[in-house]
Design an enzyme around this catalytic site. Structure first.
Site, short mmCIF file in Angstrom:
data_model
loop_
_atom_site.label_atom_id
_atom_site.label_comp_id
_atom_site.label_asym_id
_atom_site.label_seq_id
_atom_site.Cartn_x
_atom_site.Cartn_y
_atom_site.Cartn_z
CG HIS A 100 7.88 -1.18 -5.82
ND1 HIS A 100 8.56 -0.36 -7.01
CD2 HIS A 100 7.65 -0.30 -4.81
CE1 HIS A 100 8.42 1.01 -6.38
NE2 HIS A 100 7.69 0.89 -5.26
CG ASP A 102 4.78 2.03 -2.27
OD1 ASP A 102 6.09 1.47 -2.69
OD2 ASP A 102 4.05 2.77 -2.74
CG HIS A 262 4.46 1.88 -7.95
ND1 HIS A 262 3.98 1.04 -7.04
CD2 HIS A 262 5.41 2.70 -7.49
CE1 HIS A 262 4.69 1.59 -5.66
NE2 HIS A 262 5.52 2.47 -6.29
NE ARG A 276 6.65 6.21 -0.37
CZ ARG A 276 6.77 4.85 -0.62
NH1 ARG A 276 7.02 4.53 -1.84
NH2 ARG A 276 6.81 3.97 0.40
C1 SIN Z 1 7.61 5.08 -5.23
O1 SIN Z 1 8.00 4.11 -5.70
O2 SIN Z 1 7.08 5.39 -4.31
C2 SIN Z 1 8.08 6.31 -6.01
C3 SIN Z 1 7.53 6.50 -7.34
C4 SIN Z 1 7.99 7.44 -8.29
O3 SIN Z 1 8.88 8.19 -7.68
O4 SIN Z 1 7.58 7.87 -9.26
#
Ligand code: SIN
Length: 285
Positions: A100, A102, A262, A276
């Site tokens: 996806h 973000d 990612h 995050r």
């Molecule tokens: C995310 O998609 O923000 C998390 C990525 C991760 O935990 O590696």
């Protein structure tokens, strides 16, 4: 490209670079400008052995733009800008474990995301990244022309297709810590139509803009859109477009959601805890 202050080491053939010689709690403007340039060129950059406070992480993020607040997830009480992502041993749900980009369900999706690792499993729990400039460039000229005016329809919850079919609250049932962070988005928009091919506002390069939030193509019948969306999602994850990052405590990844997808790998059963911070973006064009 030459850098005076930092060392930039690519970690794969087509995406991702490790940046050395930097402490993010003490950045002068010239070093920041080099980091910014390396980030734009490599789509995702990584730092090792960082020791920064929550406020220093927020301050570093703010050098890229305003903070974006997740409409569905609560941040830390003291630092609402920071979403703490936790998976405990025995948890059966891994946050972010489908390809996806973000906040694609927002009319102004996130520009960038910064993830800072505090606790990592002894093995597994890597994150993968895929270069969406290349995903676009690798399409045939005929397909590029067909897709030029196509738009996607994207949602943040209650997906029509894919693994997210259940509501967020049910999907997260096997990860009580993350489930407890879910909030009602209220009147924050959680559906958005975006160009399937977008132009990066800084590099001016075109990229494929698709991910797990994409439910269909705007104006198409679902039966018409589904096979094209399936093809493009599979194409966008081709291994040669990707890199894979092995986390250590103190590692930071910073990715550009305008040209990167990612995926967090769900291949471990130990504690993993990251912080995050997401940076607000523009309307994709
Ligand atoms: C995310 O998609 O923000 C998390 C990525 C991760 O935990 O590696």
């Amino acid at each position: 490209m030459t850098f005076r202050k930092i060392e930039v080491l690519p970690i794969s053939g087509n995406i991702g670079a490790l940046i050395n010689n930097v402490q993010l709690n003490d950045l002068d403007d010239e070093t920041f400008a080099e980091i910014h340039q390396a980030w734009l060129s490599n789509c995702v950059v990584f730092f090792r052995n960082q020791k920064i406070t929550p406020q220093q992480q927020i301050n570093f993020a703010k050098r890229f733009g305003e903070i974006h607040f997740h409409p569905y997830m609560k941040g830390l009480d003291k630092y609402p800008e920071i979403l703490e992502i936790i998976k405990e041993p025995g948890d059966g749900y891994t946050f972010g474990s489908v390809w996806h980009t973000d906040q694609m369900f927002n009319p102004k999706p996130a520009k960038a995301t910064m993830l800072y690792a505090h606790e990592v499993p002894s093995k597994g729990g890597d994150t993968m990244f895929s270069n969406q400039y290349l995903a676009y460039e690798a399409l045939s000229q005929a397909m590029k022309e067909i897709l030029t005016e196509v738009k996607t329809f994207n949602v943040g919850d209650g997906f029509r297709r894919g693994i997210g079919k259940a509501k967020r609250i049910d999907r997260y049932a096997k990860n009580p810590t993350m489930r407890a962070k879910i909030r009602n988005p209220g009147n924050i928009p959680t559906e958005a139509v975006h160009p399937l091919i977008r132009t990066h506002p800084e590099t001016r390069k075109k990229s494929l803009y698709i991910g797990s939030h994409t439910q269909t193509l705007h104006g198409f019948h679902n039966e018409e859109a589904d096979s094209l969306v399936d093809f493009l999602r599979t194409h966008s994850q081709r291994p040669e477009f990707t890199c894979r990052f092995r986390w250590e405590p103190g590692s930071i990844a910073l990715w550009d959601n305008r040209c990167v997808q990612h995926k967090a790998l769900a291949d471990y059963d130990e504690k993993r805890r990251t912080h995050r911070v997401t940076i607000a973006g523009d309307t994709p064009i």
